[in-house]
Design a protein around this motif. Structure first.
Motif, mmCIF file in Angstrom:
data_model
loop_
_atom_site.group_PDB
_atom_site.id
_atom_site.type_symbol
_atom_site.label_atom_id
_atom_site.label_comp_id
_atom_site.label_asym_id
_atom_site.label_seq_id
_atom_site.Cartn_x
_atom_site.Cartn_y
_atom_site.Cartn_z
ATOM 1 N N ALA A 546 0.741 -1.130 -0.127
ATOM 2 C CA ALA A 546 0.082 -0.066 -0.043
ATOM 3 C C ALA A 546 0.974 1.438 -0.022
ATOM 4 N N GLU A 550 1.021 3.999 -3.294
ATOM 5 C CA GLU A 550 0.659 5.364 -3.031
ATOM 6 C C GLU A 550 1.944 6.134 -3.306
ATOM 7 N N GLN A 573 -5.714 8.095 1.594
ATOM 8 C CA GLN A 573 -4.383 7.514 0.955
ATOM 9 C C GLN A 573 -3.531 8.492 1.092
#
Length: 715
Positions: A546, A550, A573
């Protein structure tokens, strides 16, 4: 052949082969005929030739000639009689001919129909052809029916009158009709049997194109009459000189000048020699320009002095235009002009003062030349569109910039040339201009003739009618592709700057999951295999993925992509990227959202960069730690608000005025580009940024963006 009498499949195959041979016009020969039943079967199905042991076993040629007459008798003795066989052939030929006739009638371009009269009613007995289907009908809807059963009542009554005339014996009854938008010309002719009309046959052809052209010609004639009336009205009420010179230079139409010594009825000037009213000193120039016009067959402009009735003179300015016949010969000359005496007086005064104003005139001439050069060489796009977005006028520069000629724009929708991702935004700007009745500025991507896209900056303004209603829009546009490239480079530079600042935090964020993964891997290596170890390792790997995803999303260049996204997910995010950096700086990030978080329509990557710029500034403003709040609030029915509140050092009222200007920054190594880029991104999304700050207390930044549902309503 042996099984065709007992096996239906074999019989069907033989019949199919014979039928196929007839269809291809080739002779069909059957072999192996051994019984008279087989012979009769083949004759019934019209086989052309046959051979087999029924007729004879193999014989030498000499014996075959002797037995030939006996062999011939076998067919008449054991088979179908020749007369019956011939009758069957004729029936087959008649059936085939009827089929071909039906096909011919069906696929003819026009339409053929027949009718008869029964109990005083006209009944259609035949109707087929392509025209029938173009009218939206089929033979089944017409055959066996009266006219009123498939036609409107008025049309049926009118058609019945023509049927009545043909049934009465009138030859070639011709009429026109229309059905379902198709115009047709029909002809009726009676068919006599035994001295009486037995039926009526008719044929029809499609004349829709002819009717259309006749209507267009009628409209054109009406238009020409209206135009002639307008021009006649203009000519009869004009105060300018208007004259037509015939072959012998005689004035044949009109002559009128706004001056008491010259004005009079047209008859006073008709059939006169026009040069007699020209000042003698100007005759040579008049004849020179006259000869030029006759030689080149093009218009000429000239000025001359006109001798009035009282023998005084006035100055006239006029244009002579030859009127040509269809074969290019000059039929007459149209002269239009107006009095310029006062102008000539002013010109004389100007010449008398020329020395005094020479410097001013020269400067004005230089300036005029510059403006003329700019006007003639500009690449700006100028155009006019109506309220539907249809282009009414497009300047020639469209072809230079976009590759499309003006004619390819005019008459087409301007929205056709807009990039699909920009279409909703452009329509919104256009609708806002109409609604607010004010000018509008926006940037968008326009299609070029080679299929590529170019960035365009447009300023549009509404055009009002006499009732102050917006009826059209005039626009001026220019190619800003190079500027957009520079802005993209600036955006990429700022993005890389942020990525560099975040790199240390991301590296530290990797350390904790890697430590956990390493420890559990060692336990597994020692034989301590437990399912929860695998789950924990996968959980840590998912966390790393993750963060990497990002980080790469922010770091790598991406083409702009507008899409519907969840506002809360986008902000979450971004906050994830700052989780480690905030811990290292003793900062707590608190997220607060309304119960109903709406969706926005945006370029997700660009909006993330805006949020990253704001959070990075907040972190930099809190070296001693503190709390950063992120909130998502409903601003109103059409907008959503993203609020960022920090407890940093704050910004003074004087310095906050310069926030967002290039290269102005409150940070030691800042470029000032971050907020400038953020402002531009938000503005292009139809939103705005608002900053409030108090020194030593903190700063609040509000990013306001339109809700996706409100955009749909505007569209």
């Amino acid at each position: 052949m042996s099984n065709c009498l007992v096996d239906m499949k074999d019989a069907t195959i033989v019949k199919a082969i014979i039928a196929l041979g007839h269809e291809l016009n080739v002779e069909v020969v059957a072999e192996g005929i051994e019984s008279k039943e087989q012979l009769i079967f083949l004759q019934q199905n019209l086989c052309d030739l046959g051979q087999g042991y029924l007729f004879s076993k193999p014989l030498p040629p000499s014996e075959f000639l002797v037995a030939f007459h006996q062999i011939e008798k076998i067919i008449s003795r054991d088979g179908i009689p020749s007369a019956l066989f011939r009758e069957k052939w004729l029936q087959e030929a008649l059936h085939k001919t009827k089929q071909e006739l039906a096909v011919t009638l069906r696929y003819q371009q026009g339409m053929t129909f027949k009718l008869t009269r029964h109990d005083g009613k006209f009944i259609h007995t035949l109707c087929d052809g392509e025209l029938l289907y173009r009218m939206g009908l089929t033979p089944e809807q017409v055959v066996g029916k009266e006219p009123h059963e498939f036609l409107p009542l008025n049309d049926a009554e009118r058609k019945s009158q023509y049927y009545e005339r043909a049934w009465g014996g009138e030859e070639n009854v011709i009429y026109e009709g229309q059905y379902n938008g198709i115009w047709y010309l029909a002809s009726l002719r009676p068919i006599h049997r035994g001295g009486q009309v037995a039926e009526v046959i008719g044929s029809a052809v499609d004349i829709s194109d002819r009717i259309k052209k006749e209507r267009e010609a009628s409209l054109l004639t009406q238009y020409l009459v209206e135009q002639e009336s307008k021009y006649r009205l203009i000519g009869e009420n004009s105060q300018d000189l208007i004259a037509i010179l015939g072959y012998k230079w005689c004035i044949t139409v009109r002559f009128a000048i706004p001056h008491s010594g010259v004005r009079g009825e047209a008859s006073q000037f008709e059939e006169n020699y026009p040069f007699s009213m020209v000042h003698p000193d100007d005759l040579a120039l008049i004849r020179e320009r006259w000869d030029e016009m006759i030689y080149t067959k093009t218009s000429v402009r000239l000025e001359w002095r006109f001798v009035k009735v009282d023998e005084t003179c006035i100055w006239l300015e006029g244009i002579g235009t030859p009127i040509l016949t269809s074969d290019g010969k000059i039929e007459s000359i149209l002269i239009t002009g107006r009095e310029i005496t006062e102008r000539k007086i002013q010109e004389r005064k100007l010449r008398e003062s020329e020395q005094r104003y020479r410097d001013i005139s020269e400067r004005l001439a230089e300036r005029e030349e510059k403006y003329r050069f700019i006007a003639e060489n500009t690449q700006d796009l100028v155009g006019v569109v109506d309220m539907e977005g249809t282009v009414l006028y497009a300047s020639p520069s469209h072809e230079l910039v976009l590759g499309f000629s003006s004619s390819e724009f005019e008459g087409n929708s301007a929205f056709y040339f807009v990039h699909p991702d920009d279409l909703a935004y452009v329509k919104k700007q256009f609708n806002d201009m109409v609604k607010l009745e004010s000018t509008f500025d926006f940037e968008w991507r326009c299609k070029k003739a080679d299929g590529s896209w170019v960035y365009i900056e447009t300023r549009g303004a509404p055009i009002f009618d006499e009732n102050r209603k917006v009826v059209q829009c005039v626009y001026g546009s220019r190619d800003i592709s190079e500027r957009k490239k520079a802005e993209e480079l600036l955006l990429r530079t700022e993005k890389l700057s942020i990525v560099g600042q975040m790199a240390a935090g991301v590296a530290h964020e990797f350390r904790n999951p890697l430590t956990s993964i390493k420890g559990f891997a060692q336990l597994l290596q020692q034989g301590n295999e437990k399912p929860e170890y695998i789950e924990l390792i996968l959980s840590e790997v998912g966390r790393l993925e993750a963060i990497v995803w990002e980080f790469l999303t922010i770091a790598k260049p991406q083409a702009p992509k507008m899409q519907e996204v969840d506002a809360a997910v986008v902000l979450q995010q971004v906050v994830l990227l700052f989780s480690t950096q905030s811990i290292l700086n003793n900062i707590e990030i608190i997220e607060e959202h309304d119960s109903e978080v709406l969706r926005i329509y945006c370029d997700e990557n660009q909006i993330k960069q805006v949020f990253i710029n704001i959070l990075q500034n907040a972190v930099d403003a809190m070296p001693n730690g503190g709390i950063i709040k992120t909130q998502i609030l409903c601003h109103d029915s059409e907008f959503i608000k993203f609020r960022f509140i920090d407890q940093g050092s704050g910004i003074s009222a004087e310095r906050i005025k310069s926030i967002g200007e290039p290269f102005y920054s409150s940070k030691e190594k800042g470029t000032g580009l971050g907020l400038m880029v953020s402002n531009k991104i938000v503005h292009e999304h139809g939103g705005s940024i608002h900053i409030e700050s108090t020194v030593n207390e903190g700063t609040t930044v509000d990013v306001i963006l339109p809700i996706y549902s409100s955009l749909l309503k505007r569209d």
